[in-house]
Design a protein around this motif. Structure first.
Motif, PDB file in Angstrom:
ATOM      1  N   VAL A  64       0.867  -1.184   0.000  1.00 15.14           N
ATOM      2  CA  VAL A  64       0.000   0.000   0.000  1.00 15.14           C
ATOM      3  C   VAL A  64       0.901   1.230   0.000  1.00 15.14           C
ATOM      4  O   VAL A  64       2.066   1.158   0.415  1.00 15.14           O
ATOM      5  N   ASN A  65       0.345   2.361  -0.445  1.00 18.87           N
ATOM      6  CA  ASN A  65       1.126   3.593  -0.361  1.00 18.87           C
ATOM      7  C   ASN A  65       0.830   4.289   0.967  1.00 18.87           C
ATOM      8  O   ASN A  65      -0.020   3.840   1.730  1.00 18.87           O
ATOM      9  N   LYS A  66       1.529   5.378   1.221  1.00 24.03           N
ATOM     10  CA  LYS A  66       1.416   6.079   2.509  1.00 24.03           C
ATOM     11  C   LYS A  66      -0.019   6.550   2.765  1.00 24.03           C
ATOM     12  O   LYS A  66      -0.532   6.390   3.872  1.00 24.03           O
ATOM     13  N   ASN A  67      -0.676   7.110   1.755  1.00 25.88           N
ATOM     14  CA  ASN A  67      -2.043   7.590   1.940  1.00 25.88           C
ATOM     15  C   ASN A  67      -3.016   6.449   2.209  1.00 25.88           C
ATOM     16  O   ASN A  67      -3.902   6.568   3.056  1.00 25.88           O
ATOM     17  N   GLU A  68      -2.859   5.342   1.499  1.00 26.34           N
ATOM     18  CA  GLU A  68      -3.708   4.176   1.758  1.00 26.34           C
ATOM     19  C   GLU A  68      -3.483   3.661   3.174  1.00 26.34           C
ATOM     20  O   GLU A  68      -4.430   3.280   3.864  1.00 26.34           O
ATOM     21  N   PHE A  69      -2.219   3.658   3.609  1.00 21.68           N
ATOM     22  CA  PHE A  69      -1.905   3.201   4.959  1.00 21.68           C
ATOM     23  C   PHE A  69      -2.588   4.085   5.996  1.00 21.68           C
ATOM     24  O   PHE A  69      -3.162   3.586   6.969  1.00 21.68           O
ATOM     25  N   LEU A  70      -2.547   5.397   5.794  1.00 20.34           N
ATOM     26  CA  LEU A  70      -3.202   6.319   6.725  1.00 20.34           C
ATOM     27  C   LEU A  70      -4.712   6.095   6.738  1.00 20.34           C
ATOM     28  O   LEU A  70      -5.343   6.130   7.806  1.00 20.34           O
TER      29      LEU A  70
END
Length: 178
Positions: free
Chosen positions: A40-46
């Motif tokens: 996942v990317n950082k935004n998806e992780f958040l």
């Protein structure tokens, strides 16, 4: 089949080497799934963290389920869950069986004191990491300060504070997003 094992093993390592609960696991989960595996990317992780916090249960467990499901469906979710909880289960089983024999040992107590001192730093790392992606504006600063005041001064339960922040966001911030 190898991909499923990688999911299980990744979360097993996180579960095995993290003390201090879900928030202390956040930096390890982020490093593994965002930086190392790029699942996942950082935004998806958040987004996953936000959703995981709003569901009942342990943060790390909820996060692992969502990530496992996102990358490999129901079986991925189950394996990520098992990878996260199995180390704790085995460690607790071991401690329950043998701890009474070792609980008064000087060196065992020193080990737990060292672990106890490291845990707040893991939580601080999670806070710093999450704050980097937070938009720096007065509204977010207001929400942060209001949350700290509600929880620490007025002793409002964190769940109630989260619900209030969600209602505030829905009522007053939706025009900014649209």
């Amino acid at each position: 089949m190898r991909k499923y094992f990688i999911i299980f093993w990744s979360f097993f390592k996180i579960g095995a080497f993290t003390f201090g609960g879900g928030y202390a696991m956040i930096p390890l989960i982020e490093t593994e799934v965002v930086k190392n595996k790029k699942w996942v990317n950082k935004n998806e992780f958040l987004d996953i963290l936000t959703i995981s916090q709003s569901f009942p249960g342990a943060l790390a467990v909820n996060t692992s389920i969502f990530i496992g499901y996102k990358i490999r469906g129901v079986l991925g979710a189950i394996l990520a869950l098992l990878g996260t909880i199995l180390p704790s289960f085995l460690i607790i089983l071991f401690i329950a069986a043998f701890f009474m024999q070792f609980r008064n040992y000087y060196y065992v107590n020193l080990i737990f004191k060292g672990i106890g001192a490291a845990v707040p730093m893991l939580v601080l790392i999670a806070v710093v990491s999450l704050s980097k992606s937070l938009k720096k504006d007065y509204i977010n600063l207001f929400i942060i300060v209001a949350t700290v005041i509600c929880i620490n001064i007025f002793k409002i339960h964190p769940v109630i504070t989260i619900i209030i922040a969600g209602i505030y966001g829905y009522l007053f911030l939706r025009k900014r997003v649209e």
